[in-house]
Design a protein around this motif. Structure first.
Motif, short mmCIF file in Angstrom:
data_model
loop_
_atom_site.label_atom_id
_atom_site.label_comp_id
_atom_site.label_asym_id
_atom_site.label_seq_id
_atom_site.Cartn_x
_atom_site.Cartn_y
_atom_site.Cartn_z
N GLY A 125 34.82 35.39 51.97
CA GLY A 125 33.56 36.10 50.14
C GLY A 125 33.87 34.79 48.90
N GLU A 126 33.88 34.68 48.71
CA GLU A 126 33.82 33.50 47.37
C GLU A 126 33.63 34.43 46.28
OE1 GLU A 126 30.90 29.94 46.82
OE2 GLU A 126 30.89 30.47 49.22
N LEU A 127 34.28 34.53 45.20
CA LEU A 127 34.73 34.45 43.87
C LEU A 127 33.78 35.25 42.80
CD1 LEU A 127 38.74 33.63 42.83
CD2 LEU A 127 37.54 35.64 44.32
N ALA A 145 41.70 44.06 44.10
CA ALA A 145 41.79 42.37 44.09
C ALA A 145 43.41 42.33 43.65
CB ALA A 145 41.66 41.46 44.53
N TYR A 146 43.47 41.83 42.00
CA TYR A 146 44.84 41.49 41.76
C TYR A 146 45.70 42.73 41.20
CZ TYR A 146 47.21 39.99 37.68
OH TYR A 146 47.97 40.23 36.78
N ASP A 196 32.20 41.02 42.63
CA ASP A 196 31.92 42.32 41.67
C ASP A 196 32.90 42.13 40.55
OD1 ASP A 196 32.90 44.90 42.25
OD2 ASP A 196 31.78 44.33 44.13
N SER A 197 33.04 42.32 39.17
CA SER A 197 34.11 42.37 38.66
C SER A 197 35.00 44.01 39.23
CB SER A 197 33.61 42.48 36.55
OG SER A 197 33.34 43.74 36.61
N GLY A 198 34.67 44.80 39.02
CA GLY A 198 35.24 45.89 39.87
C GLY A 198 36.27 45.82 40.80
N ARG A 218 42.38 47.25 49.24
CA ARG A 218 40.55 46.48 48.67
C ARG A 218 40.85 45.38 48.25
NH1 ARG A 218 40.25 51.62 45.48
NH2 ARG A 218 42.74 51.91 44.35
N GLY A 219 39.59 44.69 48.27
CA GLY A 219 39.62 43.80 47.71
C GLY A 219 38.29 42.70 47.85
#
Length: 198
Positions: free
Chosen positions: A178-180, A191-192, A184-186, A172-173
């Protein structure tokens, strides 16, 4: 004034659909009876045929018209891969990707203790038996990334790992394209954590 009993019964029947409240059910009922009687008849016949003709596939637990569904009967599918999904709609989405060639197990729900849905309600015993059939090499957990879906995946992973079954989880991520700045932060944090080498 109350509607006739048969109309009231139709309205109540339509309310069983998810997201349909009393007003929407009444609008649907009046529309079908007044504007689209042929559609109403088609709906009634289709529902009757589905109720009479559909059952659960003996292998994947999805809906089928015979003991084994077409996907499970397809000899070109990799029987060593077993993707676990919550609902038949999730199976359809996995198939739409045209990237997965294994087999499936459809839970027909997810664990949700607050809603009274436990392991017996989602056929966990059948899933475990299927995963231990000697053919499955890997179980891919493709439940939704909701709290209930995560709890379901965790429970299944724990049960299967205790039996030495290889288990993986969908990644997931950040969505494709998608553009960063709009993620959303979650999702970005996940993703990180799930990053992989190139």
């Amino acid at each position: 004034m109350h509607p006739p009993a048969s109309l009231q019964n139709l309205i109540e029947a339509l309310r069983v659909l998810p997201g349909v409240g009393p007003k929407a059910a009444a609008r649907m009922a009046y529309h079908l009876l007044q504007r689209d009687r042929a559609g109403a008849e088609k709906l009634a016949q289709g529902l009757g045929r589905a109720l009479a003709g559909l059952r659960h596939c003996e292998l994947c637990n999805s809906f089928a018209e015979s003991e084994i569904c077409d996907l499970c009967a397809n000899p070109r599918r990799d029987a060593g891969l077993l993707a676990v999904v919550e609902m038949p709609t999730d199976l359809a989405m996995m198939e739409a990707t045209q990237s997965y060639g294994g087999r499936y197990f459809v839970l027909m729900g997810r664990l949700s203790p607050l809603d009274g849905v436990g392991p017996r309600d989602i056929a966990l015993d059948r899933l475990i038996a299927r995963a231990l059939d000697g053919v499955v090499r890997e179980v891919i957990l493709a439940t939704n990334f909701t709290p209930e879906g995560e709890a379901t995946a965790h429970t299944i992973a724990t049960l299967l790992k205790a039996r030495n079954v290889a288990v993986s989880r969908l990644a997931r991520g950040v969505p494709l394209g998608g553009e960063l700045e709009y993620v959303d932060s979650g999702t970005l944090a996940q993703a990180y954590r799930d990053r992989r080498g190139l």
